[in-house]
Design a protein around this motif. Sequence first.
Motif, PDB file in Angstrom:
ATOM      1  N   ASP A 183      13.641 -22.524  54.935  1.00 37.69           N
ATOM      2  CA  ASP A 183      14.354 -22.976  53.737  1.00 37.69           C
ATOM      3  C   ASP A 183      13.560 -22.483  52.523  1.00 37.69           C
ATOM      4  O   ASP A 183      12.541 -23.075  52.167  1.00 37.69           O
ATOM      5  CB  ASP A 183      14.455 -24.503  53.723  1.00 37.69           C
ATOM      6  CG  ASP A 183      15.321 -25.023  52.602  1.00 37.69           C
ATOM      7  OD1 ASP A 183      15.393 -24.353  51.542  1.00 37.69           O
ATOM      8  OD2 ASP A 183      15.915 -26.097  52.760  1.00 37.69           O
ATOM      9  N   PRO A 184      14.015 -21.402  51.888  1.00 40.71           N
ATOM     10  CA  PRO A 184      13.204 -20.775  50.837  1.00 40.71           C
ATOM     11  C   PRO A 184      12.873 -21.707  49.665  1.00 40.71           C
ATOM     12  O   PRO A 184      11.763 -21.656  49.137  1.00 40.71           O
ATOM     13  CB  PRO A 184      14.056 -19.607  50.347  1.00 40.71           C
ATOM     14  CG  PRO A 184      15.186 -19.471  51.283  1.00 40.71           C
ATOM     15  CD  PRO A 184      15.256 -20.682  52.134  1.00 40.71           C
ATOM     16  N   ARG A 185      13.794 -22.560  49.266  1.00 40.84           N
ATOM     17  CA  ARG A 185      13.539 -23.444  48.125  1.00 40.84           C
ATOM     18  C   ARG A 185      12.471 -24.486  48.458  1.00 40.84           C
ATOM     19  O   ARG A 185      11.557 -24.726  47.674  1.00 40.84           O
ATOM     20  CB  ARG A 185      14.820 -24.138  47.686  1.00 40.84           C
ATOM     21  CG  ARG A 185      15.832 -23.163  47.093  1.00 40.84           C
ATOM     22  CD  ARG A 185      17.089 -23.858  46.665  1.00 40.84           C
ATOM     23  NE  ARG A 185      16.843 -24.619  45.443  1.00 40.84           N
ATOM     24  CZ  ARG A 185      17.707 -25.438  44.898  1.00 40.84           C
ATOM     25  NH1 ARG A 185      18.883 -25.620  45.454  1.00 40.84           N
ATOM     26  NH2 ARG A 185      17.427 -26.081  43.792  1.00 40.84           N
ATOM     27  N   LYS A 186      12.602 -25.099  49.624  1.00 38.65           N
ATOM     28  CA  LYS A 186      11.618 -26.111  50.018  1.00 38.65           C
ATOM     29  C   LYS A 186      10.265 -25.463  50.262  1.00 38.65           C
ATOM     30  O   LYS A 186       9.219 -26.002  49.873  1.00 38.65           O
ATOM     31  CB  LYS A 186      12.078 -26.851  51.277  1.00 38.65           C
ATOM     32  CG  LYS A 186      13.227 -27.790  51.038  1.00 38.65           C
ATOM     33  CD  LYS A 186      13.650 -28.456  52.314  1.00 38.65           C
ATOM     34  CE  LYS A 186      14.933 -29.230  52.098  1.00 38.65           C
ATOM     35  NZ  LYS A 186      15.601 -29.546  53.342  1.00 38.65           N
ATOM     36  N   PHE A 187      10.288 -24.294  50.897  1.00 37.68           N
ATOM     37  CA  PHE A 187       9.033 -23.601  51.198  1.00 37.68           C
ATOM     38  C   PHE A 187       8.309 -23.230  49.907  1.00 37.68           C
ATOM     39  O   PHE A 187       7.099 -23.441  49.787  1.00 37.68           O
ATOM     40  CB  PHE A 187       9.313 -22.353  52.044  1.00 37.68           C
ATOM     41  CG  PHE A 187       8.071 -21.648  52.492  1.00 37.68           C
ATOM     42  CD1 PHE A 187       7.287 -22.173  53.504  1.00 37.68           C
ATOM     43  CD2 PHE A 187       7.683 -20.462  51.898  1.00 37.68           C
ATOM     44  CE1 PHE A 187       6.134 -21.534  53.917  1.00 37.68           C
ATOM     45  CE2 PHE A 187       6.527 -19.815  52.298  1.00 37.68           C
ATOM     46  CZ  PHE A 187       5.750 -20.344  53.313  1.00 37.68           C
ATOM     47  N   ALA A 188       9.036 -22.712  48.926  1.00 34.90           N
ATOM     48  CA  ALA A 188       8.424 -22.331  47.655  1.00 34.90           C
ATOM     49  C   ALA A 188       7.854 -23.558  46.944  1.00 34.90           C
ATOM     50  O   ALA A 188       6.756 -23.500  46.373  1.00 34.90           O
ATOM     51  CB  ALA A 188       9.446 -21.629  46.763  1.00 34.90           C
ATOM     52  N   ARG A 189       8.588 -24.667  46.980  1.00 32.27           N
ATOM     53  CA  ARG A 189       8.113 -25.888  46.321  1.00 32.27           C
ATOM     54  C   ARG A 189       6.847 -26.419  46.991  1.00 32.27           C
ATOM     55  O   ARG A 189       5.895 -26.801  46.315  1.00 32.27           O
ATOM     56  CB  ARG A 189       9.212 -26.952  46.347  1.00 32.27           C
ATOM     57  CG  ARG A 189       8.838 -28.248  45.709  1.00 32.27           C
ATOM     58  CD  ARG A 189       8.633 -28.118  44.221  1.00 32.27           C
ATOM     59  NE  ARG A 189       8.379 -29.432  43.641  1.00 32.27           N
ATOM     60  CZ  ARG A 189       7.604 -29.644  42.605  1.00 32.27           C
ATOM     61  NH1 ARG A 189       7.041 -28.641  41.982  1.00 32.27           N
ATOM     62  NH2 ARG A 189       7.413 -30.865  42.152  1.00 32.27           N
ATOM     63  N   VAL A 190       6.820 -26.412  48.319  1.00 37.11           N
ATOM     64  CA  VAL A 190       5.635 -26.887  49.038  1.00 37.11           C
ATOM     65  C   VAL A 190       4.447 -25.978  48.744  1.00 37.11           C
ATOM     66  O   VAL A 190       3.327 -26.453  48.526  1.00 37.11           O
ATOM     67  CB  VAL A 190       5.914 -26.992  50.552  1.00 37.11           C
ATOM     68  CG1 VAL A 190       4.637 -27.152  51.341  1.00 37.11           C
ATOM     69  CG2 VAL A 190       6.850 -28.147  50.825  1.00 37.11           C
ATOM     70  N   LYS A 191       4.693 -24.671  48.713  1.00 38.01           N
ATOM     71  CA  LYS A 191       3.619 -23.733  48.389  1.00 38.01           C
ATOM     72  C   LYS A 191       3.055 -24.005  46.999  1.00 38.01           C
ATOM     73  O   LYS A 191       1.841 -24.027  46.794  1.00 38.01           O
ATOM     74  CB  LYS A 191       4.137 -22.292  48.471  1.00 38.01           C
ATOM     75  CG  LYS A 191       3.543 -21.495  49.601  1.00 38.01           C
ATOM     76  CD  LYS A 191       4.142 -20.132  49.752  1.00 38.01           C
ATOM     77  CE  LYS A 191       3.870 -19.222  48.579  1.00 38.01           C
ATOM     78  NZ  LYS A 191       4.299 -17.838  48.790  1.00 38.01           N
ATOM     79  N   LEU A 229       1.012 -27.272  47.085  1.00 36.69           N
ATOM     80  CA  LEU A 229      -0.279 -27.093  47.765  1.00 36.69           C
ATOM     81  C   LEU A 229      -1.252 -26.293  46.906  1.00 36.69           C
ATOM     82  O   LEU A 229      -2.447 -26.597  46.856  1.00 36.69           O
ATOM     83  CB  LEU A 229      -0.076 -26.427  49.123  1.00 36.69           C
ATOM     84  CG  LEU A 229       0.619 -27.284  50.180  1.00 36.69           C
ATOM     85  CD1 LEU A 229       0.920 -26.460  51.424  1.00 36.69           C
ATOM     86  CD2 LEU A 229      -0.210 -28.502  50.522  1.00 36.69           C
ATOM     87  N   THR A 230      -0.753 -25.273  46.225  1.00 40.29           N
ATOM     88  CA  THR A 230      -1.592 -24.480  45.331  1.00 40.29           C
ATOM     89  C   THR A 230      -2.111 -25.342  44.190  1.00 40.29           C
ATOM     90  O   THR A 230      -3.301 -25.300  43.850  1.00 40.29           O
ATOM     91  CB  THR A 230      -0.794 -23.279  44.779  1.00 40.29           C
ATOM     92  OG1 THR A 230      -0.329 -22.494  45.870  1.00 40.29           O
ATOM     93  CG2 THR A 230      -1.652 -22.426  43.862  1.00 40.29           C
ATOM     94  N   ARG A 238     -10.440 -28.159  42.793  1.00 36.54           N
ATOM     95  CA  ARG A 238     -11.505 -27.325  42.210  1.00 36.54           C
ATOM     96  C   ARG A 238     -11.879 -27.816  40.810  1.00 36.54           C
ATOM     97  O   ARG A 238     -13.049 -27.858  40.445  1.00 36.54           O
ATOM     98  CB  ARG A 238     -11.072 -25.861  42.167  1.00 36.54           C
ATOM     99  CG  ARG A 238     -11.127 -25.172  43.517  1.00 36.54           C
ATOM    100  CD  ARG A 238     -11.024 -23.670  43.368  1.00 36.54           C
ATOM    101  NE  ARG A 238      -9.722 -23.248  42.864  1.00 36.54           N
ATOM    102  CZ  ARG A 238      -8.682 -22.948  43.611  1.00 36.54           C
ATOM    103  NH1 ARG A 238      -8.777 -23.009  44.930  1.00 36.54           N
ATOM    104  NH2 ARG A 238      -7.549 -22.572  43.067  1.00 36.54           N
ATOM    105  N   ALA A 239     -10.887 -28.194  40.017  1.00 41.14           N
ATOM    106  CA  ALA A 239     -11.162 -28.670  38.660  1.00 41.14           C
ATOM    107  C   ALA A 239     -11.956 -29.975  38.699  1.00 41.14           C
ATOM    108  O   ALA A 239     -12.895 -30.162  37.907  1.00 41.14           O
ATOM    109  CB  ALA A 239      -9.849 -28.865  37.900  1.00 41.14           C
TER     110      ALA A 239
END
Length: 124
Positions: free
Chosen positions: A93-101, A104-105, A112-113
């Motif tokens: 699912d490209p939309r869900k995958f992009a949102r999760v990515k 996570l990023t 790190r901050a």
Amino acid sequence: MADEEDEAGFDEEVEDGCGGVDVGHGKRKRLFSKELRCMMYGFGDDQNPYTESVDILEDLVIEFITEMTHKAMSIGRQGRVQVEDIVFLIRKDPRKFARVKDLLTMNEELKRARKAFDEANYGS
């Protein structure tokens, strides 16, 4: 029949872990009502949407989370849900995958901050 037994056992766990959520009698604590109302308003609904609409949407959200959790528990290490399992389940699912990515990023950047902030303040 085996599925019914598994689901009944899962409902018991949910009742114990969520502070008295009563699934069996139709009266259960609404976990996401406030957030869903805000999201509905943000997507163009009335500022005070119908309670029935919020309840139906919440039922769908809880059903989705439950199904994804069951699937994630079955594909990875048995009985554990890991981030990689969720990513694996939504990879098509490209939309869900992009949102999760993105999430996570952002989580990694925040870690790190915080670490840099703590090192600057405490000199570790």
